[in-house]
Motif scaffolding. Sequence first.
Motif, PDB file in Angstrom:
ATOM      1  N   PRO A 246       0.684  -0.980  -0.296  1.00 41.72           N
ATOM      2  CA  PRO A 246      -0.019  -0.135   0.195  1.00 41.72           C
ATOM      3  C   PRO A 246       0.669   1.628  -0.061  1.00 41.72           C
ATOM      4  O   PRO A 246       1.674   0.846   0.537  1.00 41.72           O
ATOM      5  N   LYS A 247       0.277   2.509  -0.435  1.00 41.20           N
ATOM      6  CA  LYS A 247       1.235   3.006  -1.091  1.00 41.20           C
ATOM      7  C   LYS A 247       1.229   3.871  -0.107  1.00 41.20           C
ATOM      8  O   LYS A 247       2.575   4.523   0.593  1.00 41.20           O
ATOM      9  N   TYR A 248      -0.334   4.055   1.251  1.00 48.25           N
ATOM     10  CA  TYR A 248       0.368   5.369   2.178  1.00 48.25           C
ATOM     11  C   TYR A 248       1.756   4.389   3.264  1.00 48.25           C
ATOM     12  O   TYR A 248       1.848   5.844   3.445  1.00 48.25           O
ATOM     13  N   LEU A 249       1.856   2.941   2.913  1.00 50.54           N
ATOM     14  CA  LEU A 249       2.886   2.576   4.442  1.00 50.54           C
ATOM     15  C   LEU A 249       4.338   3.735   3.674  1.00 50.54           C
ATOM     16  O   LEU A 249       4.900   4.242   4.384  1.00 50.54           O
ATOM     17  N   TYR A 250       4.356   4.211   2.791  1.00 54.40           N
ATOM     18  CA  TYR A 250       5.571   4.392   2.182  1.00 54.40           C
ATOM     19  C   TYR A 250       5.676   6.277   2.737  1.00 54.40           C
ATOM     20  O   TYR A 250       6.218   6.743   3.107  1.00 54.40           O
ATOM     21  N   GLU A 251       4.066   6.691   2.528  1.00 55.10           N
ATOM     22  CA  GLU A 251       4.119   7.833   2.485  1.00 55.10           C
ATOM     23  C   GLU A 251       4.221   8.676   4.115  1.00 55.10           C
ATOM     24  O   GLU A 251       4.713   9.009   4.718  1.00 55.10           O
ATOM     25  N   ALA A 252       3.502   7.599   4.699  1.00 51.89           N
ATOM     26  CA  ALA A 252       4.007   7.833   6.291  1.00 51.89           C
ATOM     27  C   ALA A 252       5.849   7.227   6.288  1.00 51.89           C
ATOM     28  O   ALA A 252       6.327   7.509   8.463  1.00 51.89           O
ATOM     29  N   ALA A 253       5.979   6.546   5.518  1.00 46.43           N
ATOM     30  CA  ALA A 253       7.579   6.828   5.907  1.00 46.43           C
ATOM     31  C   ALA A 253       8.537   7.598   5.793  1.00 46.43           C
ATOM     32  O   ALA A 253       9.028   7.912   6.377  1.00 46.43           O
ATOM     33  N   ALA A 254       8.361   8.056   4.716  1.00 45.40           N
ATOM     34  CA  ALA A 254       8.483   9.831   4.112  1.00 45.40           C
ATOM     35  C   ALA A 254       9.056  10.900   4.984  1.00 45.40           C
ATOM     36  O   ALA A 254       8.951  11.495   5.248  1.00 45.40           O
ATOM     37  N   ILE A 255       6.757  11.071   5.821  1.00 45.27           N
ATOM     38  CA  ILE A 255       6.729  11.596   7.183  1.00 45.27           C
ATOM     39  C   ILE A 255       8.035  11.704   7.879  1.00 45.27           C
ATOM     40  O   ILE A 255       8.580  12.824   8.623  1.00 45.27           O
ATOM     41  N   ASP A 256       8.148  10.011   8.445  1.00 46.72           N
ATOM     42  CA  ASP A 256       9.214   9.873   9.280  1.00 46.72           C
ATOM     43  C   ASP A 256      10.562   9.940   8.982  1.00 46.72           C
ATOM     44  O   ASP A 256      11.368   9.670   9.810  1.00 46.72           O
ATOM     45  N   ARG A 257      10.935  10.542   7.605  1.00 46.87           N
ATOM     46  CA  ARG A 257      11.824  10.429   7.278  1.00 46.87           C
ATOM     47  C   ARG A 257      12.805   9.079   7.076  1.00 46.87           C
ATOM     48  O   ARG A 257      14.382   9.245   7.804  1.00 46.87           O
ATOM     49  N   VAL A 258      12.101   8.493   7.342  1.00 47.81           N
ATOM     50  CA  VAL A 258      12.751   6.621   7.535  1.00 47.81           C
ATOM     51  C   VAL A 258      14.330   6.515   6.345  1.00 47.81           C
ATOM     52  O   VAL A 258      13.687   7.022   4.609  1.00 47.81           O
ATOM     53  N   SER A 259      15.210   6.485   6.604  1.00 48.84           N
ATOM     54  CA  SER A 259      16.114   5.967   5.282  1.00 48.84           C
ATOM     55  C   SER A 259      15.356   4.728   3.646  1.00 48.84           C
ATOM     56  O   SER A 259      14.814   3.741   4.474  1.00 48.84           O
ATOM     57  N   GLY A 260      16.021   4.724   2.667  1.00 55.20           N
ATOM     58  CA  GLY A 260      15.932   4.073   2.059  1.00 55.20           C
ATOM     59  C   GLY A 260      15.705   2.589   2.049  1.00 55.20           C
ATOM     60  O   GLY A 260      14.695   1.278   2.064  1.00 55.20           O
ATOM     61  N   TRP A 261      16.626   1.984   2.486  1.00 54.13           N
ATOM     62  CA  TRP A 261      17.690   1.253   4.193  1.00 54.13           C
ATOM     63  C   TRP A 261      15.964  -0.175   4.535  1.00 54.13           C
ATOM     64  O   TRP A 261      15.417  -0.683   4.131  1.00 54.13           O
ATOM     65  N   ARG A 262      15.498   1.216   5.471  1.00 55.16           N
ATOM     66  CA  ARG A 262      15.300   0.912   6.780  1.00 55.16           C
ATOM     67  C   ARG A 262      14.010   0.589   5.971  1.00 55.16           C
ATOM     68  O   ARG A 262      12.646  -0.233   6.422  1.00 55.16           O
ATOM     69  N   ARG A 263      13.444   1.540   5.009  1.00 51.63           N
ATOM     70  CA  ARG A 263      11.909   1.683   4.218  1.00 51.63           C
ATOM     71  C   ARG A 263      12.053  -0.622   3.530  1.00 51.63           C
ATOM     72  O   ARG A 263      10.766  -0.768   3.344  1.00 51.63           O
ATOM     73  N   PHE A 264      12.775  -0.546   3.021  1.00 57.53           N
ATOM     74  CA  PHE A 264      13.094  -1.531   2.470  1.00 57.53           C
ATOM     75  C   PHE A 264      12.433  -2.561   2.836  1.00 57.53           C
ATOM     76  O   PHE A 264      11.942  -3.243   2.716  1.00 57.53           O
ATOM     77  N   TRP A 265      13.701  -2.810   4.003  1.00 55.90           N
ATOM     78  CA  TRP A 265      13.349  -3.979   5.373  1.00 55.90           C
ATOM     79  C   TRP A 265      11.712  -3.951   5.725  1.00 55.90           C
ATOM     80  O   TRP A 265      11.758  -5.237   6.174  1.00 55.90           O
ATOM     81  N   SER A 266      11.752  -2.493   6.008  1.00 55.03           N
ATOM     82  CA  SER A 266      10.361  -2.785   7.252  1.00 55.03           C
ATOM     83  C   SER A 266       9.397  -3.237   6.459  1.00 55.03           C
ATOM     84  O   SER A 266       8.228  -3.125   7.236  1.00 55.03           O
ATOM     85  N   ILE A 267       9.562  -1.826   5.127  1.00 51.82           N
ATOM     86  CA  ILE A 267       8.017  -1.913   4.535  1.00 51.82           C
ATOM     87  C   ILE A 267       8.115  -3.258   3.240  1.00 51.82           C
ATOM     88  O   ILE A 267       7.340  -4.194   3.125  1.00 51.82           O
ATOM     89  N   THR A 268       8.625  -3.242   2.624  1.00 55.27           N
ATOM     90  CA  THR A 268       8.468  -3.620   0.801  1.00 55.27           C
ATOM     91  C   THR A 268       8.972  -4.966   1.644  1.00 55.27           C
ATOM     92  O   THR A 268       8.277  -6.093   0.846  1.00 55.27           O
ATOM     93  N   PHE A 269      10.269  -5.330   1.792  1.00 53.07           N
ATOM     94  CA  PHE A 269      10.369  -6.924   2.077  1.00 53.07           C
ATOM     95  C   PHE A 269       9.120  -8.167   2.786  1.00 53.07           C
ATOM     96  O   PHE A 269       8.924  -8.866   2.352  1.00 53.07           O
ATOM     97  N   PRO A 270       8.743  -7.980   3.639  1.00 53.66           N
ATOM     98  CA  PRO A 270       7.557  -8.129   4.060  1.00 53.66           C
ATOM     99  C   PRO A 270       6.721  -9.179   3.586  1.00 53.66           C
ATOM    100  O   PRO A 270       5.734  -9.621   3.708  1.00 53.66           O
TER     101      PRO A 270
END
Lengths: 353, 477
Positions: A246-270
């Motif tokens: 879902p797009k909103y997960l990335y949007e939320a991550a963007a607001i929290d200024r999560v790094s790309g690497w972290r974003r991948f492991w915490s959102i995309t990978f699961p």
Amino acid sequence: MTSTTAQTIPTTFTTVAPDNWKLAIVVGLVVSLLACLILPPNISFWIVGAMVAMVAMTFVVNAYHRHYYGGLLVSPAIAVLVVMNIFPLLWSLGLSFFAYQSNQQTIRFVGLANYVKILTDDLKAPENWANLTNTAMFVVLTVTAQMIVGFLLALMFAKQFPLRKYLLILVLTPMMLSVVAVGVFFSNYYDPTFGLLSYFIRLFTGEQFILMDNKAGAVAGIVFADAWMWSPFVMLLVLAGLVSVPKYLYEAAAIDRVSGWRRFWSITFPYIRGLLMLALLFRTIEAFKMADLVILLTKGGNGTMTISYHLIRIANEQNKTSEGAAISYVMLFIVIVLTNLYLYIANRRTEGA
Amino acid sequence: MTARTKLQGLATAAGFALALFVGGATTASAEDVTLHMAGPDWPPMRIMKDMFDKEYKPASGNKVTLDIDFIPWPDFYTRVNASLTSGEKKYNMAVSDSQWLGAFVEGGYFRKINDLIDADPDLKKAMDGMHPKVLNAYSTYPNSTPNFYGFPQFPDILVSYARKDIFCNDEEQKNFKAKYNKKLPCTGEEFDDIDWDLFGNIGEFFQRKKGDMLAGKPADDDFYGIAFQVGKGYDFSTTSVHSFVWQAGGDIWDETKAPSGHAEGQVNSDVAVKALDHMLSFIKYMPPVAKTGTMDIFKSDELFREGKVALNVDWVGLGEASLDPKTSKVSDKLIFGKAPGTKGADGKVNRSSQIGGQPFVLTTWNTDIINKEAVGFIKWWLSKDVQMEYASKGGQSAITEVYNDPKYVTLRPWNRAWASQLDDQKDMWHVPQFFDLLTQQQDQYDLAITGKQDAKTTLDNVAKYQEKLLTEAGLIK
């Protein structure tokens, strides 16, 4: 409801009725046994078949009377599975305990001798073992290559860019080609005299380039061809996972200024882990059976003989049916063990997560 | 509809279908006979099919159709083997490589044809007129006994394919003479005298890089002197190895000496090891694909037709493609000669060579009418005029009165080198274990060809395996 109850009153064991499956089984067994003992095999085979059909028939009638329609609807599929898969499987398991060659008319029970032969014979066992290790090498190399390339391709195609649609079709094409076409294509591609590869390398070295004259080159050639063909398959599965995030997960991550690497492991990978595992499983099983590209590119030369190709030669060309059956059961055993191990690990990981 | 009437209906339908089937089959066999045949997909078969369709009129008055499954060569054995052993009984006739006879006779698939030959004087005459080496290789099992199974379809032999523009070039002639003090062959007759020493000289001499001068012009690509089959598939190195071993005076395991003849000591004798080493010494002069173990009869033919090789040793059966300008860049500059031989200590050249070609056979499940029509077809096929016409279109004939006809040598450019080599032909084993023997030694030869193993180890491994396999099979005691 009353009529149903009336019909499901159990018939006694001796009643001759189309739904008395218990009697049918007993009659079937007795008749089959007699037929096997008295009649020649080519007739008793069909009698046993008819008995199996009769028992199946009583099951069907019985289920019909009990209004068990779900089971009835599934039964054609199960029947096909039994006739086309399970029966031949058991038949070949039986054959592996006999000395039988498909081009000879004799058959003799030898117990475990075929298994002993393929595992311990001083000429055959080292060959089988070498072919098995070659297969393992191909499994590791091809699957790794496909997973990495397929995954990177999927990451690329998950984004929108111009001409994406057409490029995607192009990338998917190899998967849809026939293996024979791919094999012929690559054997021409690698040819030292006519091939494109040799042509390009000669521009720099001035020498014709012979890729397939040593083990490393031959293996690289086969792995490349296989990865070229099957990476799109991995890509397709991974892509399905990527677009479902879902797009909103990335949007939320963007607001929290999560790094790309972290974003991948915490959102995309699961989201894609299940599909990655599926791709891994499919490709591992397929790679274990690899024979086609080997036949087309090297004929098993230069240390590229796989156990599958070896099996084809033993069972289909040399007509050593029993020995082939024994090898394939050893193979089946290995695949089942590996698959279960894999599923066990995958499940444990999921529970832990 | 009750279950009972349903059953009756079904039974009636089944009975009706059965009646139709049986009736249909009997009326069909009275007039229409279809001969189902398995054959390799290459010119010798296509030509036969074409001639059959256009010219054959059965004497019986029946309408006979020849239905051939054209199967590509690399799959040919596997497909025929699968069809026969599966018991589908699809083919009435099959083209069989000569070495398959044992496997399929013992399996009960190929029909013994002695009774058919004895019953038919014309057929007997045709079979008696066959070259004995060809007849033994293609028809008899156990080998060289009067038990016949096959009729020769296409008798194939190895010949040298050479480039006139390269070999007859004055400058190349002069340079070759200066370097080796030998005449570079230029005519078919000169190629007939070729031995492996000269063959090796040619290989070394004509190795040219792109841009080097070749026959007065700069070469447009790397160029190679020689090629012959040294591939891992099917029998594509066995053919060459056997020829070298026989020519050196060695032998393979001899099936006619079973059960007292041994493989060990014979297959890996010093002579055989030397012969294999001799063969391996030519690989460095061949196009580099030879080093990968995939130089088979088709690859060397392709390289020759593409103009990359000066001299190729290959089957006559592949020759038509070189003659055709559509498939060959060298179609107008061809010379054909005998395949090279080994010069012995006495100065005589031994040209013993692995025979190629195929017989066709009848299968055991044929009905009488099928057999009758098949024999009719075979008689027509083996008659002199038809064989002559076949040869003129690119086939070959092993019938003495046909190939001895003065016209025969003019029919195809390689025919001059063909009949004269018949006496030198030998064949590998015909025992039921042949494919096992073949694949194992192909694997071993491949290791030697790709430089992984020396000749001695290779032949020791082959001998050890054969000794064990054949002892288990009761053929060595």
